[in-house]
Design an enzyme around this catalytic site. Structure first.
Site, PDB file in Angstrom:
ATOM      1  N   ASP A  79      37.669  34.663  50.700  1.00 13.78           N
ATOM      2  CA  ASP A  79      37.236  35.143  49.395  1.00 13.78           C
ATOM      3  C   ASP A  79      35.928  34.467  48.958  1.00 13.78           C
ATOM      4  OD1 ASP A  79      38.175  36.728  47.015  1.00 13.78           O
ATOM      5  OD2 ASP A  79      37.927  34.780  46.056  1.00 13.78           O
ATOM      6  N   ASP A 136      44.562  35.645  53.114  1.00 15.16           N
ATOM      7  CA  ASP A 136      43.395  35.571  52.246  1.00 15.16           C
ATOM      8  C   ASP A 136      43.180  34.113  51.830  1.00 15.16           C
ATOM      9  OD1 ASP A 136      41.365  36.443  50.397  1.00 15.16           O
ATOM     10  OD2 ASP A 136      42.422  38.355  50.258  1.00 15.16           O
ATOM     11  N   HIS A 179      40.520  46.442  47.682  1.00  9.71           N
ATOM     12  CA  HIS A 179      41.160  46.316  46.368  1.00  9.71           C
ATOM     13  C   HIS A 179      40.155  46.135  45.236  1.00  9.71           C
ATOM     14  CE1 HIS A 179      40.186  42.326  47.618  1.00  9.71           C
ATOM     15  NE2 HIS A 179      40.421  41.875  46.414  1.00  9.71           N
ATOM     16  N   ASP A 180      38.871  45.978  45.564  1.00 10.61           N
ATOM     17  CA  ASP A 180      37.833  45.823  44.532  1.00 10.61           C
ATOM     18  C   ASP A 180      36.956  47.067  44.402  1.00 10.61           C
ATOM     19  OD1 ASP A 180      38.546  43.171  44.011  1.00 10.61           O
ATOM     20  OD2 ASP A 180      37.159  42.382  45.516  1.00 10.61           O
ATOM     21  N   GLU A 184      33.874  37.080  52.792  1.00 11.85           N
ATOM     22  CA  GLU A 184      33.344  37.970  51.759  1.00 11.85           C
ATOM     23  C   GLU A 184      32.040  37.346  51.272  1.00 11.85           C
ATOM     24  OE1 GLU A 184      34.825  40.101  47.650  1.00 11.85           O
ATOM     25  OE2 GLU A 184      35.020  37.947  47.897  1.00 11.85           O
TER      26      GLU A 184
HETATM   27  C1  NOJ Z   1      36.782  38.636  45.363  1.00 10.81           C
HETATM   28  C2  NOJ Z   1      38.117  39.281  45.344  1.00 10.81           C
HETATM   29  O1  NOJ Z   1      38.144  40.311  46.277  1.00 10.81           O
HETATM   30  C3  NOJ Z   1      38.359  39.745  43.929  1.00 10.81           C
HETATM   31  O2  NOJ Z   1      39.473  40.580  43.824  1.00 10.81           O
HETATM   32  C4  NOJ Z   1      38.472  38.525  43.051  1.00 10.81           C
HETATM   33  O3  NOJ Z   1      38.545  38.917  41.710  1.00 10.81           O
HETATM   34  C5  NOJ Z   1      37.275  37.591  43.219  1.00 10.81           C
HETATM   35  N1  NOJ Z   1      36.856  37.446  44.574  1.00 10.81           N
HETATM   36  C6  NOJ Z   1      37.604  36.231  42.703  1.00 10.81           C
HETATM   37  O4  NOJ Z   1      38.525  35.602  43.557  1.00 10.81           O
END
Ligand code: NOJ
Length: 560
Positions: free
Chosen positions: A199, A97, A332-333, A256
């Site tokens: 990210d 990541d 995970h989000d 992302e």
């Molecule tokens: C996206 C990540 O997937 C998330 O978990 C994180 O809080 C934010 N970016 C900030 O890095």
């Protein structure tokens, strides 16, 4: 093959919740190594590890203090090298990541940067003078609520942070910063890393005017993809990164990209542009929120399957032949898909398999998030037991101070949407703490682990696990899944997600009844002269299109 990621399936590991090998209650790299054979059995090609680098863990590792060392609770650099070696022995690739929109405020660069306006690191971050009245430079908000600016006494200036105030944004306009990033990427790639999940990469370039967002409510701090993503120099930076680093390795990249449309995705992923292989869209994940609400993701909108079909099909259509999709429902989000838009009780198995069918039948690279392959579910904890900074800050701003949402409504939204739903420890067996740890777990487990766990799944031939295994095998063996065209059918039907995949010699129908109703099969019949072969089905009886579709029934079949 350079495009190996096109018929690969990626498995995402959230290391702190995957497997603890030393009894400190926190998952670690040795734990991942212990479970490589399990992943081999599932058949995945790639693991993506959420950040494992040294970090004060303000945002669970998405706040990095040292990019070149592993966080001590996860293990050592040697453990990481061993993990890469052992994964490679099993023909599993390892994607890391890359969190370079921001660092931790404890990173050595920031520690120096905040000291003065004229040291080597002064311009590594985004510093701005206060307005004449001493207030923030503009009305930008943080994704985790509140202002995106934090005042620093030493410099008499504000620094920008799109996430928590412990996550200052890097200044990508500074060439030296970019070079630092490329160097750290090479550091891990030389150790064998096979690629990067990037990210919030769509946020690295900021509009240098730093002007206010259009104000719809006085005093409100705004966080929106429109301003926080897709800045003017984004693609220039990514092309530079490609040239400096990515093009030198046979690697995989996935960015992302919140706030991106399929048109933006093409810019990122059209191979001719030499940027990234694919991006994660948020468009399908946002269909159950009320657009523009002050309560953001906590403003729930009822799920509408037609909207999901419209968004996902639009991405399929627009990227076809011009880019590549990253296919996901969970990470995970995001909460667990069967709890969010399906049924996690009576039809838990059928529902998990149905969503998997829809996703894995599409064109793109499918992602499986740890626990998705055994049908893990959301949890319902009391509000004060949530760990996630996003929930804690939102509670303060929206419930305690703002009162724009009642405590009850907020709790309902947290149970449905919170990121912590996906972060409870992996359920390996029915022993204490589900075999995740012999110590005290860092976060509570789902109380359903005695019923839902890997041991149970492996012992049952009809489990969700084996269905995933078969889907993954099919991705490797059936070129149609990678190459075939996509055509949505029954766009306006409310219960069924169905589409056709075609190559010059074959046509498949992929269909899932994403409801508890029984739906007559007639509506599908007109699309097929006959059924040649059922490729996969979650009700064993399914042989053709005669019988009605039972609750959450799903299949892929070769048709004439
Ligand atoms: C996206 C990540 O997937 C998330 O978990 C994180 O809080 C934010 N970016 C900030 O890095």
């Amino acid at each position: 093959m350079r495009d190996w990621w096109k018929n690969s399936v990626v498995y995402q590991i959230y290391p702190r919740s995957f497997k603890d090998s030393n009894g400190d209650g926190f998952g670690d790299l040795r734990g991942v190594i212990e479970k490589l054979d399990y992943l081999k059995e599932l058949g995945i090609d790639v693991i993506w590890l959420s950040p494992v680098f040294d970090s004060p863990q303000d945002d669970n590792g998405y706040d990095i203090r040292d990019y070149r060392s592993i966080y001590e609770k996860f293990g050592t650099n040697e453990d990481m090298e061993e993990l890469i070696r052992q994964a490679h022995e099993r023909k599993i690739k390892v994607v890391l990541d890359l969190v370079v929109n921001h660092t931790s405020d404890e990173h050595a660069w920031f520690v120096e940067s905040r000291k003065s306006k004229d040291n080597k690191y002064s311009d590594y971050y985004i510093w701005k003078d206060p307005k004449a009245d001493g207030s923030e430079p503009n009305n930008w908000g943080s994704s985790f609520c509140g202002s995106a600016w934090e005042y620093c006494e030493e410099r008499g200036q504000y620094y920008l942070h799109f996430y928590s105030k412990k996550q200052p944004d890097l200044n990508w306009e500074n060439e030296t910063v970019r070079k630092e990033v490329y160097d750290l990427m090479k550091f891990w790639m030389e150790k064998g890393a096979d690629g990067w999940r990037m990210d919030v990469i769509a946020s690295i370039s900021k509009d240098q005017n730093f002007s206010d967002y259009e104000e719809t409510e006085p005093g409100r701090k705004y966080y929106t993809g429109k301003y926080h993503s897709n800045g003017p120099r984004l693609h220039e930076f990514i092309q530079e990164m490609n040239q400096e680093v990515l093009s030198k390795y046979n690697c995989m990249t996935v960015g992302e990209a919140p706030g991106s449309t399929p048109e933006v995705a093409r810019l990122f992923t059209d191979p001719k542009r030499k940027e990234l292989n694919m991006i994660f869209t948020f468009e399908h994940m946002n269909i159950d929120r009320i657009p523009g609400s002050v309560n953001r993701k906590w403003a729930l909108k009822p799920f509408d399957l037609r909207e999901l079909k419209r968004v996902m099909s639009n991405w399929q259509d627009k990227l076809s032949g011009q880019g590549w999709n990253a296919l996901y429902f969970e990470n995970h989000d995001q909460p667990r898909i069967i709890s969010r838009w399906g049924n996690d009780t009576t039809y838990r198995r059928e529902c998990a398999k149905a969503y998997a069918t829809v996703l894995h039948g599409m064109q793109g690279t499918p992602y499986v998030y740890q626990g998705e392959e055994i049908g893990m579910t959301n949890v319902h904890f009391p509000l004060d037991e949530y760990e996630d900074i996003e929930v804690r800050n939102a509670y303060k701003e929206l419930v305690e101070n703002g009162k724009s949402i009642s405590e009850e409504e907020f709790k309902k939204a947290v149970w449905n949407k919170s990121r912590d739903n996906a972060r409870t420890p992996m359920q390996w067996d029915d022993s204490e703490n589900a075999g995740f740890t012999t110590g005290k777990p860092w976060f509570a487990l789902s109380d359903r682990y005695r019923e839902i766990n890997v041991k149970e799944a492996l012992a049952d031939k009809d489990s969700i696990f084996y269905y995933y295994k078969k889907l993954i095998e099919m991705r490797h063996q059936e070129p149609l899944l990678t190459e075939g065209s996509y055509e949505l059918i029954l766009a306006e039907e409310e219960h069924i997600f169905a589409y056709l995949r075609k190559t010059a010699d074959e046509c498949w129908m992929v269909a899932a009844n994403l409801s508890e109703e029984t739906i007559p099969a007639e509506i599908l019949k007109s699309y097929a002269k006959g059924v040649q072969e059922v490729k996969i089905a979650n009700y064993a009886e399914r042989k053709d299109l005669t019988e009605a579709l039972r609750p959450y029934e799903a299949f892929m079949m070769k048709i004439q």
